[in-house]
Design an enzyme around this catalytic site. Structure first.
Site, PDB file in Angstrom:
ATOM      1  CG  HIS A   1      17.654  45.258 -29.139  1.00  0.00           C
ATOM      2  ND1 HIS A   1      17.094  46.334 -29.403  1.00  0.00           N
ATOM      3  CD2 HIS A   1      18.753  45.039 -29.820  1.00  0.00           C
ATOM      4  CE1 HIS A   1      17.909  47.138 -30.289  1.00  0.00           C
ATOM      5  NE2 HIS A   1      18.889  46.138 -30.569  1.00  0.00           N
TER       6      HIS A   1
ATOM      7  CE1 TYR B   1      20.405  44.704 -35.840  1.00  0.00           C
ATOM      8  CE2 TYR B   1      19.501  45.001 -33.498  1.00  0.00           C
ATOM      9  CZ  TYR B   1      20.082  45.568 -34.940  1.00  0.00           C
ATOM     10  OH  TYR B   1      20.496  46.867 -34.785  1.00  0.00           O
TER      11      TYR B   1
ATOM     12  CG  HIS C   1      13.065  53.529 -33.724  1.00  0.00           C
ATOM     13  ND1 HIS C   1      14.034  53.760 -34.345  1.00  0.00           N
ATOM     14  CD2 HIS C   1      13.068  52.500 -32.753  1.00  0.00           C
ATOM     15  CE1 HIS C   1      14.754  52.622 -34.187  1.00  0.00           C
ATOM     16  NE2 HIS C   1      14.449  51.918 -33.137  1.00  0.00           N
ATOM     17  CG  PHE C   2       8.163  49.125 -33.709  1.00  0.00           C
ATOM     18  CD1 PHE C   2       9.113  48.238 -32.912  1.00  0.00           C
ATOM     19  CD2 PHE C   2       7.000  48.754 -34.094  1.00  0.00           C
ATOM     20  CE1 PHE C   2       8.728  47.031 -32.842  1.00  0.00           C
ATOM     21  CE2 PHE C   2       6.814  47.208 -34.273  1.00  0.00           C
ATOM     22  CZ  PHE C   2       7.544  46.456 -33.556  1.00  0.00           C
ATOM     23  CG  HIS C   3       4.896  52.106 -37.064  1.00  0.00           C
ATOM     24  ND1 HIS C   3       4.518  52.025 -35.817  1.00  0.00           N
ATOM     25  CD2 HIS C   3       3.972  51.470 -37.702  1.00  0.00           C
ATOM     26  CE1 HIS C   3       3.628  51.667 -35.457  1.00  0.00           C
ATOM     27  NE2 HIS C   3       3.095  51.127 -36.530  1.00  0.00           N
TER      28      HIS C   3
ATOM     29  NE  ARG D   1       6.587  53.505 -25.890  1.00  0.00           N
ATOM     30  CZ  ARG D   1       7.090  52.221 -25.957  1.00  0.00           C
ATOM     31  NH1 ARG D   1       6.871  51.746 -26.803  1.00  0.00           N
ATOM     32  NH2 ARG D   1       7.959  51.900 -25.008  1.00  0.00           N
ATOM     33  NE  ARG D   2       3.610  49.745 -24.363  1.00  0.00           N
ATOM     34  CZ  ARG D   2       4.861  49.882 -24.045  1.00  0.00           C
ATOM     35  NH1 ARG D   2       5.056  50.818 -23.306  1.00  0.00           N
ATOM     36  NH2 ARG D   2       5.769  49.115 -24.355  1.00  0.00           N
TER      37      ARG D   2
END
Length: 542
Positions: A216, A220, A367-369, A432-433
């Site tokens: 996580h 950042y 979300h990640f993208h 996913r995956r």
């Protein structure tokens, strides 16, 4: 910047550009395979390119780009690196390059198809884990060089406030150094002995906990360099002032405190961790919203002040006065805008009840993208449009700027289409995956097809945008007219307000960070070790 330091930064950028080129191609192939538009040859496995895409884009591209930017920022504001610090930086660079090459070779040989998260019990060749260790240790050499440069400046300027962007660079590296403790521990003491065969089994719960202790704050580590550009570079580009130096420093320190002891919100559905400790880390996760909102307030205050100084009237008249035709502003601004839905999605992912709906669906990928593929990538694009010509002694011409605007629009539209399809189909249960999305035409999967096509369309637009970006980078590196592109460093709106000394007392902030980490992780990890279920042997499915 002198030639030697420019060469150091450019060496990092060249690797970053190569990584995003190959990783982007693999990303396009993934969308086309999932939508059943193409079939991969037998020699190339879907999960193999998934792993390569994740490693090249999320680890190699970001890490090399960030260090190239950090070197340039620190040198620009504190002076040239000493010979010793520059040598240390080059040692770190070559360790990272060797690790990157070794890791990619293992993936392409089919010996490390463990996906981006390299979750146990999926097992890779020992050299893949050695490659990861080399990359991380290489960053330690680079971090040492930058932090030593910052400390040297502080000694030479006793009692003065350090340059804001140099402070931010150090804060980013402090977060990185603390966060990587987790991944170093699991790779060196769990994965490498297990993959070599020195031990038969691995404690899966412990390995995943240590991974997300790192995973996580890694987000950042990607975001803070973008924030550096937002806080310090963009105000200068638009002709404005930094809203508050103190607010910017405090926001970065709060990111260090609240972004690390929160890994359990990625493990809400995993057994072996008590609900009480998950709850505590979810609360800490929501605390990171505070510096994010501080950042949003400061940035839009800067934009409004500048717009009104140019004659903007009414509630939103200032908005029209911003330099929309300057890609150095336009690309980062689009990243900022997309971070609004991206941040909202993060709140959903970290909420225990709502996480039950989206966990392990392609919503999470969307979300990640939005967060990394849009917010971070667009800001990095904006940085490279002025930094590459600055380092190479060339200029961003009006024509190249115009093409860059189109590249930014293509990337934004492509990401919104692809990520939007991921979010909506994730709510319908699209996993996913996984390569398989039709499940033999099962009724539950019948509604995913149109969204998979949307992902392929969005991925294709992204790849076209990426080609444009790489063409522009080649031009700005070797063919653009020679000249001097500015390295924009903003000034504070009220320079009479010196930041409180406590904001640069690193012992205090690092001490508080470790106190929070020990509070959030000590008892759960002891429990995971003492009450561990039977370990697992390694599996290689592809």
């Amino acid at each position: 910047m002198n030639r030697l330091d420019s060469k150091l930064s450019m060496a990092h950028f060249y690797i970053a550009f190569g990584a995003i080129a190959i990783g982007g191609l693999f990303g396009l192939l993934q969308t086309l395979v999932r939508s059943e538009m193409i079939t991969l040859p037998p020699s190339l496995n879907y999960y193999q390119i998934l792993t390569a895409h994740g490693v090249l884009m999320a680890i190699v591209f970001t890490t090399f780009f960030i260090f190239g930017f950090l070197y340039a920022s620190v040198v620009r504001t504190t002076g040239a690196l000493s010979e010793g610090r520059r040598r240390c930086a080059w040692i770190g660079y070559w360790m990272m390059v060797v690790g990157m090459i070794l890791g990619v070779i293992m993936i392409m040989l089919g010996e490390a198809t463990v996906l981006y998260t390299f979750y146990a019990p999926l097992e890779a060749h020992p050299l893949f884990y050695v490659a990861l260790a080399l990359i991380i240790v290489g960053t330690y050499f680079g971090s040492f060089s930058i932090i030593r440069q910052y400390n040297h400046w502080k000694k030479e300027h006793t009692g003065e406030t350090s340059p804001l962007i140099a402070f931010m660079a150090v804060a980013t590296l402090v977060l990185w150094l603390i966060a990587t403790i987790g991944v170093v521990l699991t790779v060196v003491f769990q994965f490498i002995p297990w993959s070599i065969g020195w031990v038969d089994e691995i404690n899966i719960a412990l390995s995943r906990t240590l991974f997300w202790y790192f995973g996580h704050p890694l987000v950042y580590f990607w975001l803070l360099p973008a924030y550096m550009a937002w806080y310090v570079i963009v105000p200068k580009i638009i002709g404005g002032k930094i809203f508050s130096d103190s607010l910017a420093r405090l926001a970065f320190l709060l990111f260090i405190l609240f972004s690390i002891p929160v890994g359990f919100h990625h493990q809400l559905l995993e057994p072996g961790i008590s609900h009480e400790w998950k709850f505590i880390q979810v609360v800490l996760t929501f605390a990171v919203i505070i510096p994010s909102l501080m950042t949003a307030f400061a940035l839009f205050a800067t934009f409004e002040m500048r717009g009104r100084s140019l004659g903007g009237k009414g509630l939103f008249g200032w908005f029209k006065k911003l330099p929309w035709k300057d890609v150095r502003f336009f690309a980062p601004f689009m990243g900022m805008t997309i971070f609004i839905p991206a941040g909202a999605g993060g709140i959903i992912n970290a909420s225990n009840q709502m996480n039950q709906v989206v966990h392990n669906t392609i919503w999470v990928t969307g979300h990640f993208h939005l967060t990394i593929g849009a917010t971070v990538a667009l800001t990095f694009f904006g940085i490279s449009y002025w930094l590459i010509p600055h380092l190479k002694g060339r200029i961003l011409t009006k024509q190249l700027n115009g093409i860059a605007i189109y590249q930014t629009i293509l990337w934004t539209v492509g990401m919104l289409i692809m990520s939007g399809a991921m979010h909506f189909s994730g709510l319908l249960g699209n996993p996913r995956r996984t390569q398989v999305t039709t499940y033999f035409d099962h009724s539950v999967a019948s509604g995913w097809g149109a969204y998979e096509t949307g992902m392929a369309i969005g991925g294709s637009l992204l790849f076209i945008s990426l080609i444009l970006y790489l063409i522009l980078m080649v031009n700005l590196s070797f063919f653009a007219p020679k000249g001097q592109e500015a390295f924009p460093i903003g000034e504070e709106a009220d320079e009479s307000l010196n930041p409180p000394r406590i904001l640069e007392n690193w012992k205090v902030w690092i001490g508080v960070a470790f106190a929070l980490i020990l509070f959030a992780y000590t008892i759960p990890i002891i429990d995971i070790i003492q009450n561990a279920p039977p370990g697992s042997k390694g599996f290689k499915f592809w």
